[in-house]
Design an enzyme around this catalytic site. Sequence first.
Site, PDB file in Angstrom:
ATOM      1  N   LYS A  76      22.907 -21.216  13.411  1.00 41.88           N
ATOM      2  CA  LYS A  76      21.560 -20.652  13.419  1.00 41.88           C
ATOM      3  C   LYS A  76      20.498 -21.728  13.178  1.00 41.88           C
ATOM      4  O   LYS A  76      20.814 -22.848  12.747  1.00 41.88           O
ATOM      5  CB  LYS A  76      21.489 -19.532  12.362  1.00 41.88           C
ATOM      6  N   TYR A  78      20.956  -8.986  19.102  1.00 40.13           N
ATOM      7  CA  TYR A  78      21.096  -8.242  17.847  1.00 40.13           C
ATOM      8  C   TYR A  78      20.647  -6.791  18.019  1.00 40.13           C
ATOM      9  O   TYR A  78      20.219  -6.155  17.057  1.00 40.13           O
ATOM     10  CB  TYR A  78      20.306  -8.926  16.736  1.00 40.13           C
ATOM     11  N   PHE A 136      15.526  -5.303   8.255  1.00 41.68           N
ATOM     12  CA  PHE A 136      15.538  -6.763   8.391  1.00 41.68           C
ATOM     13  C   PHE A 136      15.430  -7.233   9.834  1.00 41.68           C
ATOM     14  O   PHE A 136      15.445  -8.434  10.098  1.00 41.68           O
ATOM     15  CB  PHE A 136      16.798  -7.351   7.741  1.00 41.68           C
ATOM     16  N   ARG A 194      35.202 -15.799  10.641  1.00 45.09           N
ATOM     17  CA  ARG A 194      34.438 -15.098   9.598  1.00 45.09           C
ATOM     18  C   ARG A 194      34.865 -15.555   8.199  1.00 45.09           C
ATOM     19  O   ARG A 194      34.041 -15.627   7.289  1.00 45.09           O
ATOM     20  CB  ARG A 194      34.535 -13.582   9.789  1.00 45.09           C
ATOM     21  N   THR A 205      28.213 -12.415   4.474  1.00 42.67           N
ATOM     22  CA  THR A 205      26.889 -12.370   5.110  1.00 42.67           C
ATOM     23  C   THR A 205      25.791 -12.773   4.137  1.00 42.67           C
ATOM     24  O   THR A 205      24.917 -13.584   4.473  1.00 42.67           O
ATOM     25  CB  THR A 205      26.608 -10.954   5.646  1.00 42.67           C
ATOM     26  N   ARG A 244      28.432 -20.495   4.782  1.00 48.26           N
ATOM     27  CA  ARG A 244      27.222 -19.858   4.239  1.00 48.26           C
ATOM     28  C   ARG A 244      26.954 -20.302   2.808  1.00 48.26           C
ATOM     29  O   ARG A 244      25.787 -20.465   2.417  1.00 48.26           O
ATOM     30  CB  ARG A 244      27.329 -18.340   4.382  1.00 48.26           C
ATOM     31  N   ASN A 288      21.213 -17.403   7.135  1.00 51.32           N
ATOM     32  CA  ASN A 288      22.555 -17.622   6.587  1.00 51.32           C
ATOM     33  C   ASN A 288      23.435 -18.534   7.438  1.00 51.32           C
ATOM     34  O   ASN A 288      24.659 -18.440   7.391  1.00 51.32           O
ATOM     35  CB  ASN A 288      23.224 -16.276   6.281  1.00 51.32           C
ATOM     36  N   HIS A 343      26.508 -17.343  12.771  1.00 49.28           N
ATOM     37  CA  HIS A 343      26.918 -16.027  13.256  1.00 49.28           C
ATOM     38  C   HIS A 343      28.345 -16.119  13.764  1.00 49.28           C
ATOM     39  O   HIS A 343      28.732 -17.117  14.357  1.00 49.28           O
ATOM     40  CB  HIS A 343      26.023 -15.560  14.419  1.00 49.28           C
ATOM     41  N   GLU A 403      29.673 -10.611  23.501  1.00 45.12           N
ATOM     42  CA  GLU A 403      28.796 -11.706  23.067  1.00 45.12           C
ATOM     43  C   GLU A 403      29.068 -12.995  23.857  1.00 45.12           C
ATOM     44  O   GLU A 403      28.139 -13.742  24.155  1.00 45.12           O
ATOM     45  CB  GLU A 403      28.977 -11.951  21.568  1.00 45.12           C
TER      46      GLU A 403
HETATM   47  P1  ATP Z   1      26.204 -12.139  12.048  1.00 42.33           P
HETATM   48  O1  ATP Z   1      26.179 -10.920  12.941  1.00 42.33           O
HETATM   49  O2  ATP Z   1      24.928 -12.957  12.115  1.00 42.33           O
HETATM   50  O3  ATP Z   1      27.435 -12.951  12.189  1.00 42.33           O
HETATM   51  P2  ATP Z   1      27.181 -10.487   9.951  1.00 42.33           P
HETATM   52  O4  ATP Z   1      28.024  -9.852  10.988  1.00 42.33           O
HETATM   53  O5  ATP Z   1      27.872 -11.081   8.753  1.00 42.33           O
HETATM   54  O6  ATP Z   1      26.283 -11.629  10.541  1.00 42.33           O
HETATM   55  P3  ATP Z   1      25.317  -8.325  10.253  1.00 42.33           P
HETATM   56  O7  ATP Z   1      25.395  -7.099   9.425  1.00 42.33           O
HETATM   57  O8  ATP Z   1      25.804  -8.267  11.673  1.00 42.33           O
HETATM   58  O9  ATP Z   1      26.081  -9.474   9.448  1.00 42.33           O
HETATM   59  O10 ATP Z   1      23.798  -8.841  10.209  1.00 42.33           O
HETATM   60  C1  ATP Z   1      23.324  -9.733  11.179  1.00 42.33           C
HETATM   61  C2  ATP Z   1      22.422 -10.740  10.519  1.00 42.33           C
HETATM   62  O11 ATP Z   1      21.239 -10.084  10.065  1.00 42.33           O
HETATM   63  C3  ATP Z   1      22.987 -11.411   9.263  1.00 42.33           C
HETATM   64  O12 ATP Z   1      23.817 -12.505   9.549  1.00 42.33           O
HETATM   65  C4  ATP Z   1      21.738 -11.823   8.551  1.00 42.33           C
HETATM   66  O13 ATP Z   1      21.188 -13.015   9.163  1.00 42.33           O
HETATM   67  C5  ATP Z   1      20.805 -10.676   8.848  1.00 42.33           C
HETATM   68  N1  ATP Z   1      20.875  -9.631   7.811  1.00 42.33           N
HETATM   69  C6  ATP Z   1      21.788  -8.658   7.705  1.00 42.33           C
HETATM   70  N2  ATP Z   1      21.568  -7.852   6.661  1.00 42.33           N
HETATM   71  C7  ATP Z   1      20.463  -8.335   6.058  1.00 42.33           C
HETATM   72  C8  ATP Z   1      19.723  -7.958   4.922  1.00 42.33           C
HETATM   73  N3  ATP Z   1      20.062  -6.908   4.158  1.00 42.33           N
HETATM   74  N4  ATP Z   1      18.635  -8.711   4.600  1.00 42.33           N
HETATM   75  C9  ATP Z   1      18.270  -9.760   5.351  1.00 42.33           C
HETATM   76  N5  ATP Z   1      18.941 -10.187   6.464  1.00 42.33           N
HETATM   77  C10 ATP Z   1      20.027  -9.479   6.806  1.00 42.33           C
HETATM   78 MG    MG Z   2      27.288  -9.149  12.796  1.00 36.72          MG
END
Ligand code: ATP
Ligand code: MG
Length: 137
Positions: A9, A49, A57, A85, A91, A102, A112, A115, A126
């Site tokens: 990112k 997304y 968010f 992961r 996350t 992370r 973070n 992805h 994706e």
């Molecule tokens: P990613 O999809 O980026 O790999 P993830 O699968 O661990 O991450 P998701 O739930 O898919 O988590 O959320 C996508 C992204 O949105 C997170 O990686 C983070 O950057 C952001 N995000 C998710 N939840 C929050 C939150 N509660 N507050 C702020 N940012 C968030």
């Molecule tokens: Mg995700």
Amino acid sequence: IEQTLSIIKPNAVAKNAIGAILSRFEAAGLRIVAARMLHMSKEQASAFYGIHQGKPFFDELVDFMTSGPVMVQVLEGEDAVAKNRDIMGATNPANAAPGTIRADFADSFTENAAHGSDAVDTAAVEIAFFFPEGVCP
Ligand code: ATP
Ligand code: MG
């Protein structure tokens, strides 16, 4: 053999951590079989997304993901989705285990650092999103 989509990112690219992060994937036995760098548009980030549209968010996430270039790669290997992961960590970086990407490179919940696809079926979608021409044979 499994494939997953990984994104370094904008905050991690900005801190010159592309090489350090890719090294962790390779050290874990994941092979990089496609890669590209791009600066996503708002439309691209919103589509990528899309599942999070409407969440509190979402706007901050799209602003962040379009704030600078990202490095996108396809990782291949045994259990690539879960392995990636694990290497990334939780996350929320506050909950990420020491030594994970992370834990070491995140700046906040949103920023973070990385992805990774969350399942084999979403990985396929994706990968096609960023590599419509396919990956190296
Ligand atoms: P990613 O999809 O980026 O790999 P993830 O699968 O661990 O991450 P998701 O739930 O898919 O988590 O959320 C996508 C992204 O949105 C997170 O990686 C983070 O950057 C952001 N995000 C998710 N939840 C929050 C939150 N509660 N507050 C702020 N940012 C968030
Ligand atoms: Mg995700």
